[in-house]
Design an enzyme around this catalytic site. Structure first.
Site, PDB file in Angstrom:
ATOM      1  N   ASP A   1       0.264   1.483   8.521  1.00  0.00           N
ATOM      2  CA  ASP A   1      -0.126   0.613   9.634  1.00  0.00           C
ATOM      3  C   ASP A   1       0.879   0.676  10.799  1.00  0.00           C
ATOM      4  OD1 ASP A   1      -2.137  -0.108   7.925  1.00  0.00           O
ATOM      5  OD2 ASP A   1      -1.208  -2.000   7.322  1.00  0.00           O
TER       6      ASP A   1
ATOM      7  N   ASP B   1       5.842  -5.310   5.388  1.00  0.00           N
ATOM      8  CA  ASP B   1       6.372  -6.669   5.593  1.00  0.00           C
ATOM      9  C   ASP B   1       6.297  -7.542   4.330  1.00  0.00           C
ATOM     10  OD1 ASP B   1       3.617  -6.678   5.791  1.00  0.00           O
ATOM     11  OD2 ASP B   1       3.560  -8.311   7.244  1.00  0.00           O
TER      12      ASP B   1
ATOM     13  N   GLY C   1      -9.656  12.259  21.894  1.00  0.00           N
ATOM     14  CA  GLY C   1     -10.468  12.116  23.109  1.00  0.00           C
ATOM     15  C   GLY C   1     -11.731  11.308  22.856  1.00  0.00           C
TER      16      GLY C   1
ATOM     17  N   ASP D   1       3.267  -1.324  11.468  1.00  0.00           N
ATOM     18  CA  ASP D   1       3.254  -2.667  12.062  1.00  0.00           C
ATOM     19  C   ASP D   1       4.525  -3.460  11.739  1.00  0.00           C
ATOM     20  OD1 ASP D   1       2.839  -2.990   9.369  1.00  0.00           O
ATOM     21  OD2 ASP D   1       1.184  -4.396   9.545  1.00  0.00           O
TER      22      ASP D   1
ATOM     23  N   ARG E   1      -5.052  -2.604   9.145  1.00  0.00           N
ATOM     24  CA  ARG E   1      -5.056  -4.064   8.947  1.00  0.00           C
ATOM     25  C   ARG E   1      -5.278  -4.773  10.286  1.00  0.00           C
ATOM     26  NH1 ARG E   1      -3.536  -6.419   4.136  1.00  0.00           N
ATOM     27  NH2 ARG E   1      -2.420  -4.627   3.353  1.00  0.00           N
TER      28      ARG E   1
ATOM     29  N   ARG F   1      -0.395  -4.521  -5.622  1.00  0.00           N
ATOM     30  CA  ARG F   1      -0.434  -5.752  -4.811  1.00  0.00           C
ATOM     31  C   ARG F   1      -0.104  -6.909  -5.750  1.00  0.00           C
ATOM     32  NH1 ARG F   1      -0.648  -3.857   0.371  1.00  0.00           N
ATOM     33  NH2 ARG F   1      -2.470  -2.588   0.774  1.00  0.00           N
TER      34      ARG F   1
ATOM     35  N   THR G   1       4.654   2.163   5.701  1.00  0.00           N
ATOM     36  CA  THR G   1       3.251   1.714   5.724  1.00  0.00           C
ATOM     37  C   THR G   1       2.491   2.529   6.751  1.00  0.00           C
ATOM     38  OG1 THR G   1       1.755  -0.038   6.456  1.00  0.00           O
ATOM     39  CG2 THR G   1       4.012  -0.239   7.200  1.00  0.00           C
TER      40      THR G   1
ATOM     41  N   MET H   1      -8.089   2.582   9.385  1.00  0.00           N
ATOM     42  CA  MET H   1      -7.286   1.496   8.792  1.00  0.00           C
ATOM     43  C   MET H   1      -6.228   0.960   9.758  1.00  0.00           C
ATOM     44  SD  MET H   1      -6.426   2.225   4.824  1.00  0.00           S
ATOM     45  CE  MET H   1      -7.576   1.774   3.532  1.00  0.00           C
TER      46      MET H   1
ATOM     47  N   GLY I   1       0.843  -1.199   0.000  1.00  0.00           N
ATOM     48  CA  GLY I   1       0.000   0.000   0.000  1.00  0.00           C
ATOM     49  C   GLY I   1       0.877   1.247   0.000  1.00  0.00           C
TER      50      GLY I   1
ATOM     51  N   VAL J   1      17.767   8.175  -4.670  1.00  0.00           N
ATOM     52  CA  VAL J   1      18.334   8.596  -5.962  1.00  0.00           C
ATOM     53  C   VAL J   1      19.460   9.611  -5.749  1.00  0.00           C
ATOM     54  CG1 VAL J   1      17.813   9.811  -8.130  1.00  0.00           C
ATOM     55  CG2 VAL J   1      16.213   8.104  -7.236  1.00  0.00           C
TER      56      VAL J   1
HETATM   57  O1  F6P Z   1      -1.359  -1.772   4.674  1.00  0.00           O
HETATM   58  C1  F6P Z   1      -1.908  -0.525   4.415  1.00  0.00           C
HETATM   59  C2  F6P Z   1      -3.407  -0.620   4.250  1.00  0.00           C
HETATM   60  O2  F6P Z   1      -3.903   0.683   3.988  1.00  0.00           O
HETATM   61  C3  F6P Z   1      -4.163  -1.261   5.413  1.00  0.00           C
HETATM   62  O3  F6P Z   1      -4.354  -0.384   6.495  1.00  0.00           O
HETATM   63  C4  F6P Z   1      -5.428  -1.692   4.743  1.00  0.00           C
HETATM   64  O4  F6P Z   1      -6.016  -2.782   5.421  1.00  0.00           O
HETATM   65  C5  F6P Z   1      -4.951  -2.115   3.379  1.00  0.00           C
HETATM   66  O5  F6P Z   1      -3.718  -1.451   3.157  1.00  0.00           O
HETATM   67  C6  F6P Z   1      -5.893  -1.809   2.261  1.00  0.00           C
HETATM   68  O6  F6P Z   1      -5.325  -2.319   1.102  1.00  0.00           O
HETATM   69  P1  F6P Z   1      -5.824  -1.975  -0.368  1.00  0.00           P
HETATM   70  O7  F6P Z   1      -5.408  -0.567  -0.666  1.00  0.00           O
HETATM   71  O8  F6P Z   1      -5.107  -2.971  -1.222  1.00  0.00           O
HETATM   72  O9  F6P Z   1      -7.309  -2.129  -0.361  1.00  0.00           O
END
Ligand code: F6P
Length: 319
Positions: free
Chosen positions: A128, A103, A186, A130, A172, A72, A126, A170, A11, A24
């Site tokens: 996320d 990852d 809050g 994560d 994941r 992807r 990312t 978002m 993503g 670069v």
């Molecule tokens: O990993 C980044 C992310 O935005 C996640 O938070 C989300 O679940 C996923 O990608 C969405 O993926 P896509 O853009 O392929 O729908």
């Protein structure tokens, strides 16, 4: 090193362009040519690339998304997906590659090293956040600020109408983006994948809030914790109050990177490229306790839950 590649995978994340620019410019400083792979792993399979001049990265630092584009491409994990990549690599004759992504991208990078002997380094990017081995990944700060801005706006209308809003964020399977959005806005409640919740308890707490005089309830739901539509429906059924839901979705991934993400991406992109030149392959560079730190690209495993739990505990105190 005569020629290295740079690829953005998974993503997109705000700040990826700043990282590409740093790669670069750093390589050019060493007199090394950079090839930008287009559309991530798919581009590597399809032979989509361009040689990047130092000028090709001018005026991109502030732009969201990734100029290299991304895709992807789970096929790269299979044998069929691997063969065309081998053909492209043969054509390109790279001495190394910088992978900017999450990852999944690092698994691809590990495969490049193991199956093709290509020196690879990683830059964590990312929304996320994560990825083990860094406190923060490129794109997280921008996404957090976008989510905060959106929730602040929703709060105004929630208060005007006395409504309950369920807002899906978002991330994941990782709840950090939701947990920090909750603290910073809050929110009354934050539902996270790391902490099981019970819908009746949730409704009881929301009711108690109204009884204490609250004018609204903001419930932040991490996408990994459940669907906002289902949770909204259940709350409405039980409390017979006006409930609305908002899925923030991909708005969190777009837009100009924050100052923090621009700086982080510039430092990590530069550091990773320098690692390639020093022969420190198979490593990712992250930021740990405000210092650049390397860790192995391989077997990154799951992101640490402690960071999320720490923030979740804070949310309980504040709400
Ligand atoms: O990993 C980044 C992310 O935005 C996640 O938070 C989300 O679940 C996923 O990608 C969405 O993926 P896509 O853009 O392929 O729908």
């Amino acid at each position: 090193m005569k020629r290295i590649g740079v690829l953005t995978g998974g993503g997109d994340a705000a700040g990826m362009n700043a990282a590409v620019r740093a790669v670069v410019r750093t390589a050019w400083h060493h007199g090394t040519e950079v090839v930008g792979i287009k559309r991530g792993w798919r581009g590597l399979a399809e032979g989509a690339f361009e040689v990047m001049s130092a000028g090709s990265v001018s005026g991109i630092l502030h732009r969201g998304g990734t100029i290299l584009r991304t895709f992807r491409y789970p096929e790269f994990a299979t044998d069929e997906g691997t063969h065309p990549v081998a053909m492209t690599l043969k054509e390109l004759k790279l001495d190394g590659m910088v992978i900017i992504g999450g990852d999944g991208s690092f698994r691809g990078g590990t495969k490049l090293m193991k199956e093709f002997g290509l020196p690879v380094v990683g830059v964590p990017a990312t929304i996320d956040n994560d990825i083990p081995g860094t406190d923060i990944s490129i794109g997280f700060d921008t996404a957090l600020n976008i989510a905060i801005d959106a929730v602040d706006k929703i709060r105004d209308t929630a208060t005007s109408h006395g409504r309950i809003f369920v807002i899906e964020v978002m991330g994941r399977e990782y709840g950090l983006l939701a947990a920090q959005t909750g603290i910073a806005t809050g929110a009354e409640e934050v539902l996270l994948p790391e902490i099981p919740f019970e819908i009746n308890d949730l409704c009881r707490r929301i009711s108690a809030g109204y009884d204490r005089g609250k004018q609204h309830a903001i419930i932040i739901v991490a996408e990994g914790a459940g669907k906002a539509s289902y949770i909204s429906f259940e709350i409405q059924e039980r409390l017979q109050r006006d409930v609305r839901m908002v899925v923030l979705g991909h708005i969190q991934r777009g837009g100009s990177p924050s100052g923090y993400d621009r700086l982080l991406a510039s430092h990590l992109g530069h550091a990773a490229t320098e690692m390639l030149f020093r022969g420190e392959h198979g490593q990712m560079v992250g930021l740990v306790a405000n210092k650049l730190k390397t860790s192995s690209l391989e077997k990154k495993g799951k992101a640490p839950a402690e960071a999320v739990l720490r923030d979740a505990a804070m949310q309980r105190i504040l709400s």
